[in-house]
Design an enzyme around this catalytic site. Structure first.
Site, PDB file in Angstrom:
ATOM      1  N   PRO A  11      28.958  45.374  48.738  1.00 13.82           N
ATOM      2  CA  PRO A  11      29.442  46.696  49.523  1.00 13.82           C
ATOM      3  C   PRO A  11      30.939  47.070  48.981  1.00 13.82           C
ATOM      4  O   PRO A  11      31.645  46.206  48.598  1.00 13.82           O
ATOM      5  CB  PRO A  11      29.553  45.998  51.026  1.00 13.82           C
ATOM      6  CG  PRO A  11      29.798  44.743  50.859  1.00 13.82           C
ATOM      7  CD  PRO A  11      29.198  43.976  49.614  1.00 13.82           C
ATOM      8  N   MET A  12      30.800  48.358  48.682  1.00 13.87           N
ATOM      9  CA  MET A  12      32.137  48.867  48.077  1.00 13.87           C
ATOM     10  C   MET A  12      32.417  50.234  48.937  1.00 13.87           C
ATOM     11  O   MET A  12      31.475  51.039  48.514  1.00 13.87           O
ATOM     12  CB  MET A  12      31.806  48.958  46.501  1.00 13.87           C
ATOM     13  CG  MET A  12      32.243  47.811  45.992  1.00 13.87           C
ATOM     14  SD  MET A  12      32.291  47.798  44.105  1.00 13.87           S
ATOM     15  CE  MET A  12      30.370  47.973  43.623  1.00 13.87           C
ATOM     16  N   VAL A  13      33.335  50.481  49.546  1.00  8.34           N
ATOM     17  CA  VAL A  13      33.629  51.663  50.168  1.00  8.34           C
ATOM     18  C   VAL A  13      33.793  52.743  49.159  1.00  8.34           C
ATOM     19  O   VAL A  13      34.249  52.681  48.158  1.00  8.34           O
ATOM     20  CB  VAL A  13      35.151  51.599  51.086  1.00  8.34           C
ATOM     21  CG1 VAL A  13      35.812  52.889  51.291  1.00  8.34           C
ATOM     22  CG2 VAL A  13      34.625  50.851  52.319  1.00  8.34           C
ATOM     23  N   CYS A 110      37.109  42.129  55.493  1.00  9.16           N
ATOM     24  CA  CYS A 110      38.000  43.300  55.041  1.00  9.16           C
ATOM     25  C   CYS A 110      39.611  42.849  55.334  1.00  9.16           C
ATOM     26  O   CYS A 110      39.930  42.834  56.784  1.00  9.16           O
ATOM     27  CB  CYS A 110      37.664  44.686  55.447  1.00  9.16           C
ATOM     28  SG  CYS A 110      38.713  45.819  54.815  1.00  9.16           S
ATOM     29  N   GLY A 209      32.534  36.770  43.923  1.00 10.57           N
ATOM     30  CA  GLY A 209      33.787  36.915  43.333  1.00 10.57           C
ATOM     31  C   GLY A 209      33.796  36.554  41.750  1.00 10.57           C
ATOM     32  O   GLY A 209      33.114  35.448  41.266  1.00 10.57           O
ATOM     33  N   ALA A 229      30.774  42.904  42.801  1.00 21.50           N
ATOM     34  CA  ALA A 229      31.467  44.182  43.073  1.00 21.50           C
ATOM     35  C   ALA A 229      32.015  44.800  41.978  1.00 21.50           C
ATOM     36  O   ALA A 229      31.394  45.741  41.424  1.00 21.50           O
ATOM     37  CB  ALA A 229      32.385  44.145  44.301  1.00 21.50           C
TER      38      ALA A 229
HETATM   39  C1  FNR Z   1      35.288  46.130  48.120  1.00 22.63           C
HETATM   40  N1  FNR Z   1      34.681  45.053  48.937  1.00 22.63           N
HETATM   41  C2  FNR Z   1      34.275  45.399  50.000  1.00 22.63           C
HETATM   42  N2  FNR Z   1      33.842  44.267  51.052  1.00 22.63           N
HETATM   43  C3  FNR Z   1      33.098  44.744  51.967  1.00 22.63           C
HETATM   44  O1  FNR Z   1      32.729  43.585  52.643  1.00 22.63           O
HETATM   45  N3  FNR Z   1      32.933  46.057  52.334  1.00 22.63           N
HETATM   46  C4  FNR Z   1      33.348  47.024  51.737  1.00 22.63           C
HETATM   47  O2  FNR Z   1      33.118  48.144  51.942  1.00 22.63           O
HETATM   48  C5  FNR Z   1      34.108  46.812  50.596  1.00 22.63           C
HETATM   49  N4  FNR Z   1      34.591  47.859  49.839  1.00 22.63           N
HETATM   50  C6  FNR Z   1      35.148  47.582  48.665  1.00 22.63           C
HETATM   51  C7  FNR Z   1      35.302  48.598  47.585  1.00 22.63           C
HETATM   52  C8  FNR Z   1      35.857  48.356  46.508  1.00 22.63           C
HETATM   53  C9  FNR Z   1      36.148  49.480  45.424  1.00 22.63           C
HETATM   54  C10 FNR Z   1      36.022  47.121  45.822  1.00 22.63           C
HETATM   55  C11 FNR Z   1      36.547  46.681  44.463  1.00 22.63           C
HETATM   56  C12 FNR Z   1      35.802  46.015  46.554  1.00 22.63           C
HETATM   57  C13 FNR Z   1      34.949  43.889  48.454  1.00 22.63           C
HETATM   58  C14 FNR Z   1      33.888  43.478  47.685  1.00 22.63           C
HETATM   59  O3  FNR Z   1      32.695  43.637  48.079  1.00 22.63           O
HETATM   60  C15 FNR Z   1      33.787  41.985  47.036  1.00 22.63           C
HETATM   61  O4  FNR Z   1      34.039  41.068  48.199  1.00 22.63           O
HETATM   62  C16 FNR Z   1      35.155  41.621  46.317  1.00 22.63           C
HETATM   63  O5  FNR Z   1      35.516  42.889  45.343  1.00 22.63           O
HETATM   64  C17 FNR Z   1      35.144  40.367  45.257  1.00 22.63           C
HETATM   65  O6  FNR Z   1      33.924  40.620  44.508  1.00 22.63           O
HETATM   66  P1  FNR Z   1      34.266  40.986  42.837  1.00 22.63           P
HETATM   67  O7  FNR Z   1      34.903  42.217  42.749  1.00 22.63           O
HETATM   68  O8  FNR Z   1      35.253  39.925  42.411  1.00 22.63           O
HETATM   69  O9  FNR Z   1      33.047  41.005  42.178  1.00 22.63           O
END
Ligand code: FNR
Length: 301
Positions: A11-13, A110, A209, A229
């Site tokens: 998930p990514m906002v 979060c 991660g 992500a």
């Molecule tokens: C996130 N992450 C995140 N996590 C979540 O549970 N809900 C969300 O809406 C978001 N939004 C979000 C936006 C953006 C731009 C980033 C980069 C990250 C966290 C994400 O899902 C993840 O847990 C972390 O980024 C770790 O994974 P990576 O980046 O190491 O692969």
């Protein structure tokens, strides 16, 4: 929903809207999470069938604001992620989308002050009774798969204890982001502490991660599924064994944004992240994206 050897878009906002989810799936993602949507916002929405686009839209009442857009093509792999601090409100929001998505996920990781101050996200990590209440309420009333996504607690023992309680509450899978709440994104993800959770649970664990290359999916040993992500945000072809150039992926992303009439703020945000990673927002392309007022402008860049 099956959780065996799956590659998962995190998930990514502002990023994980329909075009980005379809893009990731096009390159091989098996399960695609939407951006976190807060229950308060979702319950203000009505469900509309958008005949023109062939989508199902959840639109904030009295506005044209599309809070969540999905389509039948992704019905069996899309996860609706929610921010909540209340079981009844979570259920009301989830019931609205339950027919249109494969799974409902609760964000319990979060660290942003907006989430914590509302009792959501990582605030839930210290409230196991509330977690239990939310999960059991959703499980009892919905046919969807129910999951949640957590961060690591202070010690591996604490994380495992919480993970066991979450498993008992009835989730089908648990995503574990291998960082603690105060950790920064540049701090390395602790894959060994994720492995402790994998060893302790019978349900599938989705490891998250620091997956930046296709080969990293294999390097997180033991986990049933792997979630990515930033690696996907920068280049969504990470899901494919043969990576495409980021410029090609960017063009395909813009094409999808036009096709699905993506919110221009989301399109710009995602493009800016890609450009800042591989190039610079100070150069002509970055400046042009920043200046774009609509999708047509973005397409001309
Ligand atoms: C996130 N992450 C995140 N996590 C979540 O549970 N809900 C969300 O809406 C978001 N939004 C979000 C936006 C953006 C731009 C980033 C980069 C990250 C966290 C994400 O899902 C993840 O847990 C972390 O980024 C770790 O994974 P990576 O980046 O190491 O692969």
């Amino acid at each position: 929903m099956e959780y065996k050897n799956k590659h998962v878009l995190a998930p990514m906002v502002r990023v994980g809207t329909l075009p980005f989810r379809l893009l990731a799936a096009q390159y091989g993602a098996d399960i695609t999470y939407g951006e976190e949507i807060i229950d308060h916002k979702m319950i203000k929405c009505d469900r509309h069938i958008n005949e023109y686009l062939g989508t199902t839209d959840f639109v904030e009442r009295g506005t044209e604001n599309v809070v969540f857009r999905t389509c039948p093509e992704e019905r069996n792999r899309v996860v609706f992620q929610m921010g909540t601090s209340n079981a009844v409100r979570a259920l009301t929001a989830a019931q609205l989308v339950s027919k249109d998505v494969a799974a409902i996920d609760i964000n319990m990781g979060c660290p942003k002050s907006f989430s914590i101050s509302g009792g959501m996200g990582a605030a839930l990590l210290s409230k196991p009774e509330l977690i239990h209440d939310i999960i059991t309420t959703l499980k009892r009333n919905l046919d969807n798969t129910i999951t949640c996504k957590i961060r690591l607690l202070k010690s591996s023992e604490d994380t495992v204890e919480l993970a066991r309680r979450i498993e008992k509450a009835g989730v089908s899978a648990l995503a574990v982001h291998g960082r603690r709440v105060p950790d920064r994104p540049r701090d390395p993800a602790k894959w060994d502490e994720i492995a402790d959770v994998v060893a302790a649970l019978s349900i599938p664990v989705i490891a998250n991660g620091d997956v930046f290359e296709y080969e990293d999916f294999e390097r997180i040993k033991g986990a049933t599924c792997v979630m990515v992500a930033r690696g996907a945000l920068w280049n969504a072809s990470i899901f494919s064994p043969s990576k495409s150039s980021w410029e090609d992926v960017k063009r395909e992303y813009v094409r999808q944004c036009i096709l699905w009439d993506n919110d221009v703020k989301s399109t710009k945000h995602t493009l800016k992240e890609m450009i800042a990673h591989y190039s610079s927002l100070e150069l002509a392309e970055g400046k042009a994206v920043i200046k774009s007022a609509n999708t047509e402008n973005v397409a001309m860049v």
